[in-house]
Design an enzyme around this catalytic site. Structure first.
Site, PDB file in Angstrom:
ATOM      1  N   SER A 144       0.757  -1.084  -0.094  1.00  0.00           N
ATOM      2  CA  SER A 144       0.198  -0.027  -0.094  1.00  0.00           C
ATOM      3  C   SER A 144       1.012   1.188  -0.070  1.00  0.00           C
ATOM      4  CB  SER A 144      -0.993  -0.131   1.526  1.00  0.00           C
ATOM      5  OG  SER A 144      -2.058   0.875   0.960  1.00  0.00           O
ATOM      6  N   ASP A 272      -9.356  -6.252  -4.366  1.00  0.00           N
ATOM      7  CA  ASP A 272      -8.916  -4.883  -3.464  1.00  0.00           C
ATOM      8  C   ASP A 272      -9.830  -3.788  -3.897  1.00  0.00           C
ATOM      9  OD1 ASP A 272      -7.591  -2.865  -2.584  1.00  0.00           O
ATOM     10  OD2 ASP A 272      -5.476  -3.548  -3.226  1.00  0.00           O
ATOM     11  N   HIS A 300      -7.327  -5.861  -0.172  1.00  0.00           N
ATOM     12  CA  HIS A 300      -6.135  -5.047  -0.021  1.00  0.00           C
ATOM     13  C   HIS A 300      -4.934  -5.630   1.072  1.00  0.00           C
ATOM     14  CE1 HIS A 300      -3.952  -1.323  -0.768  1.00  0.00           C
ATOM     15  NE2 HIS A 300      -3.825  -1.080   0.730  1.00  0.00           N
TER      16      HIS A 300
END
Length: 332
Positions: A144, A272, A300
């Protein structure tokens, strides 16, 4: 009889302490649990410094013994402990380092200049130097926000790396945008709460559903503990979010792709909801030495939902790069 009562008391007291902590201080209990898991995995919390700036990290193993060292960069508002499920499935002899990103957990909290993606890259480079990780090629992993940082790090310091793994990285121009990204655009420059910075149990539940495709079904007290540990840091999280979502950092990875020469592994959950899986195709098209692994029925939070698979993919990639390097040496 007195001995029996005494020994019974020794057993009962820890149980009472556990129940009391679970009911009244669940946040403290969660931190104690992470301490226990780190200890079981052989991870030791350490500190290093670059001038007056302090880095907090956990590590296990010795650099240069076998495969390249692993440096793991967590995502927004998380900590080094985010990687515990993945480290559980890494070989015991693998040298692994999990660092708290700038301002997070035990690492120094300074100002906005350190929270932009470029600012974080600079600080992580200082961390690498402070523990001597730059003495030999190491493998960088980021997820991320940490994936954005890892990618830009690879663009600036490719010579230090044996390779890089980007797990659902932010920082790209996505062919398909998620509802989350569109929602962020709608609330930009407003006072509405950011979905990744919960202030109530319901907002926390919504955040977990956003980040995880598979329901976690956490007990109410665990949810309370998570929220208790996050809320004191919410002003800091907002400051970081403004920086990484701002124009200067929003597409940092995209803008630096042409500078990446290291082998790149991309891991992405097909479900995601934070940053769309279409970003994997962007990376594959832009990078000449890139392998992509898409994980079905995963969101995610790959490190949380598919830790065993993530660990295997990383180690397989490391092994493949080692073989490639050996073959190159033989040919030369």
């Amino acid at each position: 009889m007195e001995l029996i009562i005494l020994s019974g008391g020794i057993v009962v007291l820890p149980v009472l302490a556990f129940i009391t902590s679970f009911l009244f201080w669940p946040g403290v209990l969660l931190k104690a649990y992470n301490w226990f898991v780190r200890r079981r995995l052989g991870l030791v919390v350490r500190y290093s410094h670059s001038g007056s700036y302090r880095f907090c990290y956990s590590s296990r193993g010795t650099a240069g013994v076998a495969t390249p060292s692993l440096l793991l960069l967590h995502g927004f508002s998380a900590s080094k402990d985010m990687w515990l499920p993945v480290v559980t499935h890494l070989p015991r002899g693998q040298h692994v380092v999990c660092v708290d990103m700038p301002g997070h957990e035990g690492t120094s909290r300074t100002g906005a200049e350190d929270y932009s993606i470029q600012g974080q890259v600079t600080r992580i480079h200082q961390f690498v130097q402070s523990i001597g990780l730059d003495k030999g090629p190491f493998h960088l992993v980021g997820t991320s926000m940490g994936g954005n940082v890892a990618g830009v790090y690879a663009a600036r310091y490719s010579a230090q790396l044996s390779g890089v793994t980007l797990v659902c990285p932010a920082g790209l121009v996505f062919p398909t945008e998620t509802k989350f990204i569109r929602r962020l655009r709608e609330i930009e420059n407003t006072e509405e709460s950011i979905p990744l910075i919960p202030t109530t149990p319901q907002e926390l539940d919504n955040m977990l559903k956003l980040c995880c495709y598979n329901p976690l079904n956490l007990p109410r007290q665990v949810m309370r503990g998570l929220l208790d540990n996050r809320i004191p840091n919410n002003d800091f999280y907002k400051e970081v979010f403004v920086e990484i979502a701002g124009e200067k950092s929003r597409h940092s990875l995209q803008e630096n792709l042409h500078l990446i020469t290291s082998p790149v592994q991309v891991v992405w959950g097909t479900e995601d909801q934070v940053v769309d899986v279409s970003g994997a195709a962007v990376l594959e098209a832009a990078l000449s030495n890139c392998q992509v692994a898409l994980l079905d029925n995963c969101g995610h939070s790959v490190a949380l939902e598919r830790p065993r698979k993530a660990a295997k993919l990383i180690m397989d990639f490391l092994s493949a790069q080692e073989v490639s390097c050996e073959n190159t040496k033989k040919l030369s």
